[in-house]
Design a protein around this motif. Structure first.
Motif, PDB file in Angstrom:
ATOM      1  N   GLY A 139      16.420  17.050 -13.985  1.00  0.00           N
ATOM      2  CA  GLY A 139      15.396  17.330 -14.983  1.00  0.00           C
ATOM      3  C   GLY A 139      14.988  16.129 -15.808  1.00  0.00           C
ATOM      4  N   ARG A 140      15.377  14.921 -15.402  1.00  0.00           N
ATOM      5  CA  ARG A 140      15.040  13.719 -16.154  1.00  0.00           C
ATOM      6  C   ARG A 140      13.746  13.110 -15.627  1.00  0.00           C
ATOM      7  NH1 ARG A 140      20.833  11.054 -14.954  1.00  0.00           N
ATOM      8  NH2 ARG A 140      20.048  11.636 -12.883  1.00  0.00           N
ATOM      9  N   GLN A 141      12.908  12.661 -16.550  1.00  0.00           N
ATOM     10  CA  GLN A 141      11.657  12.039 -16.148  1.00  0.00           C
ATOM     11  C   GLN A 141      11.897  10.596 -15.718  1.00  0.00           C
ATOM     12  OE1 GLN A 141       8.587  11.872 -19.163  1.00  0.00           O
ATOM     13  NE2 GLN A 141       7.328  10.488 -17.943  1.00  0.00           N
ATOM     14  N   VAL A 142      11.286  10.218 -14.588  1.00  0.00           N
ATOM     15  CA  VAL A 142      11.341   8.855 -14.093  1.00  0.00           C
ATOM     16  C   VAL A 142       9.910   8.337 -13.999  1.00  0.00           C
ATOM     17  CG1 VAL A 142      12.180   7.352 -12.255  1.00  0.00           C
ATOM     18  CG2 VAL A 142      13.377   9.483 -12.754  1.00  0.00           C
ATOM     19  N   ARG A 157       6.588  -3.954 -15.393  1.00  0.00           N
ATOM     20  CA  ARG A 157       6.969  -4.136 -13.991  1.00  0.00           C
ATOM     21  C   ARG A 157       8.355  -3.563 -13.704  1.00  0.00           C
ATOM     22  NH1 ARG A 157       4.195  -9.678 -11.886  1.00  0.00           N
ATOM     23  NH2 ARG A 157       2.527  -9.827 -13.419  1.00  0.00           N
ATOM     24  N   ARG A 158       8.563  -2.340 -14.159  1.00  0.00           N
ATOM     25  CA  ARG A 158       9.902  -1.771 -14.024  1.00  0.00           C
ATOM     26  C   ARG A 158       9.835  -0.263 -13.782  1.00  0.00           C
ATOM     27  NH1 ARG A 158      11.649  -2.158 -20.484  1.00  0.00           N
ATOM     28  NH2 ARG A 158      10.428  -0.331 -21.147  1.00  0.00           N
ATOM     29  N   VAL A 159      10.989   0.312 -13.450  1.00  0.00           N
ATOM     30  CA  VAL A 159      11.171   1.756 -13.320  1.00  0.00           C
ATOM     31  C   VAL A 159      12.142   2.205 -14.407  1.00  0.00           C
ATOM     32  CG1 VAL A 159      12.004   3.620 -11.842  1.00  0.00           C
ATOM     33  CG2 VAL A 159      10.779   1.682 -10.827  1.00  0.00           C
ATOM     34  N   VAL A 160      11.752   3.223 -15.172  1.00  0.00           N
ATOM     35  CA  VAL A 160      12.602   3.709 -16.259  1.00  0.00           C
ATOM     36  C   VAL A 160      12.886   5.196 -16.069  1.00  0.00           C
ATOM     37  CG1 VAL A 160      11.713   1.999 -17.898  1.00  0.00           C
ATOM     38  CG2 VAL A 160      10.652   4.258 -17.768  1.00  0.00           C
ATOM     39  N   ARG A 161      14.015   5.628 -16.627  1.00  0.00           N
ATOM     40  CA  ARG A 161      14.374   7.052 -16.627  1.00  0.00           C
ATOM     41  C   ARG A 161      14.608   7.495 -18.057  1.00  0.00           C
ATOM     42  NH1 ARG A 161      19.427   8.019 -13.273  1.00  0.00           N
ATOM     43  NH2 ARG A 161      20.493   7.347 -15.176  1.00  0.00           N
ATOM     44  N   TYR A 162      13.987   8.603 -18.437  1.00  0.00           N
ATOM     45  CA  TYR A 162      14.167   9.161 -19.779  1.00  0.00           C
ATOM     46  C   TYR A 162      15.280  10.202 -19.716  1.00  0.00           C
ATOM     47  CZ  TYR A 162       9.862   6.724 -20.789  1.00  0.00           C
ATOM     48  OH  TYR A 162       8.908   5.745 -20.949  1.00  0.00           O
ATOM     49  N   GLU A 163      16.361   9.910 -20.409  1.00  0.00           N
ATOM     50  CA  GLU A 163      17.552  10.762 -20.342  1.00  0.00           C
ATOM     51  C   GLU A 163      17.357  12.029 -21.169  1.00  0.00           C
ATOM     52  OE1 GLU A 163      19.543   9.811 -18.180  1.00  0.00           O
ATOM     53  OE2 GLU A 163      19.147   7.657 -18.003  1.00  0.00           O
ATOM     54  N   GLY A 215      17.191  11.848 -24.946  1.00  0.00           N
ATOM     55  CA  GLY A 215      16.087  11.140 -25.559  1.00  0.00           C
ATOM     56  C   GLY A 215      16.123   9.633 -25.399  1.00  0.00           C
ATOM     57  N   SER A 216      17.196   9.101 -24.879  1.00  0.00           N
ATOM     58  CA  SER A 216      17.272   7.653 -24.649  1.00  0.00           C
ATOM     59  C   SER A 216      16.568   7.309 -23.336  1.00  0.00           C
ATOM     60  CB  SER A 216      18.726   7.188 -24.615  1.00  0.00           C
ATOM     61  OG  SER A 216      19.428   7.825 -23.556  1.00  0.00           O
ATOM     62  N   ALA A 217      16.387   6.027 -23.100  1.00  0.00           N
ATOM     63  CA  ALA A 217      15.734   5.566 -21.876  1.00  0.00           C
ATOM     64  C   ALA A 217      16.618   4.550 -21.177  1.00  0.00           C
ATOM     65  CB  ALA A 217      14.372   4.962 -22.184  1.00  0.00           C
TER      66      ALA A 217
END
Length: 403
Positions: free
Chosen positions: A145-148, A155-161, A164-166
């Motif tokens: 259920g985490r947004q990526v 120039r990166r890939v992030v995941r929103y935990e 609320g952290s990233a």
């Protein structure tokens, strides 16, 4: 995401005759009557064209005229009394739709406006979900259920935990920054696969290279204008490629531009044994020929291993190049693909292919479609981000997995 002008230029010489053909077809449709004695509903190819606005006159008597059956096998996936709806408009370039099953909302990227938008299922409210978004493009929700998100500027890939952290999942390979991560999907083994073409290396959708870089060779452009203090700018140093982020955090380069030029949209078959990858046109700083608007399929092995490359489709429909971009599979393995046909009225929207690569259906939209996903509480509603707008239609199938 590649902008529409490439496909428009490629088909430009054929437009006059095609327009005449479509105008004739539109006149025929406009004057036709149904078996029940009622005028046929308007379509994207009628004159005057269909009005998609929420307050417009009804467009559907029984089956939407812009949900088109090409092969009889597509009939089973049509909901006859469901019409294509424009849910919202106001973007500069809409991309990366992703459905959150728990929250029952859809998010998508408005890349040039540097924001992510959200549509709420319970009342249709649309609001800004995240601003700034670092010119995010592709988004996905993983199996936890985490947004990526794929970000162009950084120039990166992030995941929103979930707290609320990233977390930064990927920002470089072999010590070199990525070009502009574009689209992403999680494999059943927990890994994330993402494409890295160069389309974010331009002013409109991201930021160009530092002076002397491939997308800013003369150094006339200032990549820091309009950006927050401390932004780290870079020069393009990697080929366009497909990458895999292992659950351990290791990043592998799966395919390069030499194998699939300008990799863009991607997805897996329902059993995750097949990878589908779209190959689109040249981007800023490209020196090679660029992709030809085709879809390739690969067998997926262990880890980053893929094999048995094959052309799945050249995406030519009625002689018109329907350039592919984002794509998703349904539970029967059919591939639903965003279609960019430039100015070819009636060919923008969605193409639908069976697992053998045969075109079985189309959905016609009045705007170039960049990406799509299945959503809704039953995952039976197809959401389509198309140029400035968000569209949706119910279908008689379900998406193969969370996206």
């Amino acid at each position: 995401m590649q902008q529409p002008q490439d496909d428009a230029a490629r088909i430009g010489r054929a437009l006059p005759s095609r327009r005449a053909m479509l105008a004739g077809a539109g006149a025929t449709l406009a004057s036709a009557t149904s078996a029940f004695g009622q005028p046929e509903p308007p379509s994207t190819v009628t004159t005057p064209p269909r009005d998609f606005r929420p307050g417009a006159s009804p467009t559907t008597y029984f089956t939407d005229p812009d949900v088109v059956t090409v092969d009889p096998s597509f009939e089973r996936y049509i909901v006859p009394n469901s019409a294509i709806r424009r849910l919202w408009t106001g973007a500069l370039w809409a991309e990366g739709p992703a459905w959150n099953s728990l929250g029952r909302f859809l998010i998508w990227s408005d890349i040039p406006n540097d924001r992510q938008m959200r549509w709420l299922e319970e009342d249709g409210h649309v609001g800004i979900f995240r601003s700034r978004s670092n010119n995010s493009n592709g988004n996905s929700f993983d199996r936890q259920g985490r947004q990526v998100s794929c970000e162009h500027i950084t120039r990166r890939v992030v995941r929103y935990e979930l707290d609320g952290s990233a977390t930064i999942l990927a920002e470089s390979f072999d010590g070199k920054p990525f070009n502009s991560p574009n689209d992403i999907e999680q494999h059943a083994d927990g890994s994330y696969w993402f494409t890295d073409p160069p389309y974010g290396g331009q002013l409109y959708e991201g930021t160009p290279d530092e002076a002397g870089g491939p997308s800013n060779p003369q150094g006339h452009l200032n990549p820091r204008l309009g950006q927050p203090a401390g932004l780290r700018t870079n020069k393009r140093a990697l080929p366009n490629a497909l990458y895999r982020i292992d659950p351990t955090g290791r990043i592998d380069q799966v395919l390069t531009d030499a194998q699939v030029p300008n990799p863009n949209g991607l997805c897996f078959s329902p059993d995750h044994k097949t990878l589908y990858l779209s190959s689109t046109g040249k981007g800023p700083g490209d020196t090679g020929p660029g992709g030809k608007g085709e879809i390739y399929a690969f067998d997926v092995g262990t880890g980053p291993a893929v094999s048995n490359k094959r052309l799945f489709s050249d995406c030519v429909v009625d002689g018109v190049k329907c350039g592919p971009d984002g794509m998703r599979t349904d539970v029967d393995g059919n591939l639903w693909v965003a279609s960019n046909a430039g100015r070819a009225v009636g060919y923008n929207g969605v193409t639908v292919w069976n697992p053998q690569g045969k075109l079985i259906g189309r959905i016609r939209l009045p705007e170039v479609c960049g990406n799509l996903t299945f959503g809704g509480p039953k995952r039976n509603r197809l959401f389509m981000t198309a140029s400035q707008s968000l569209y949706a239609v119910y279908v008689n199938t379900q998406g193969a997995g969370p996206a």
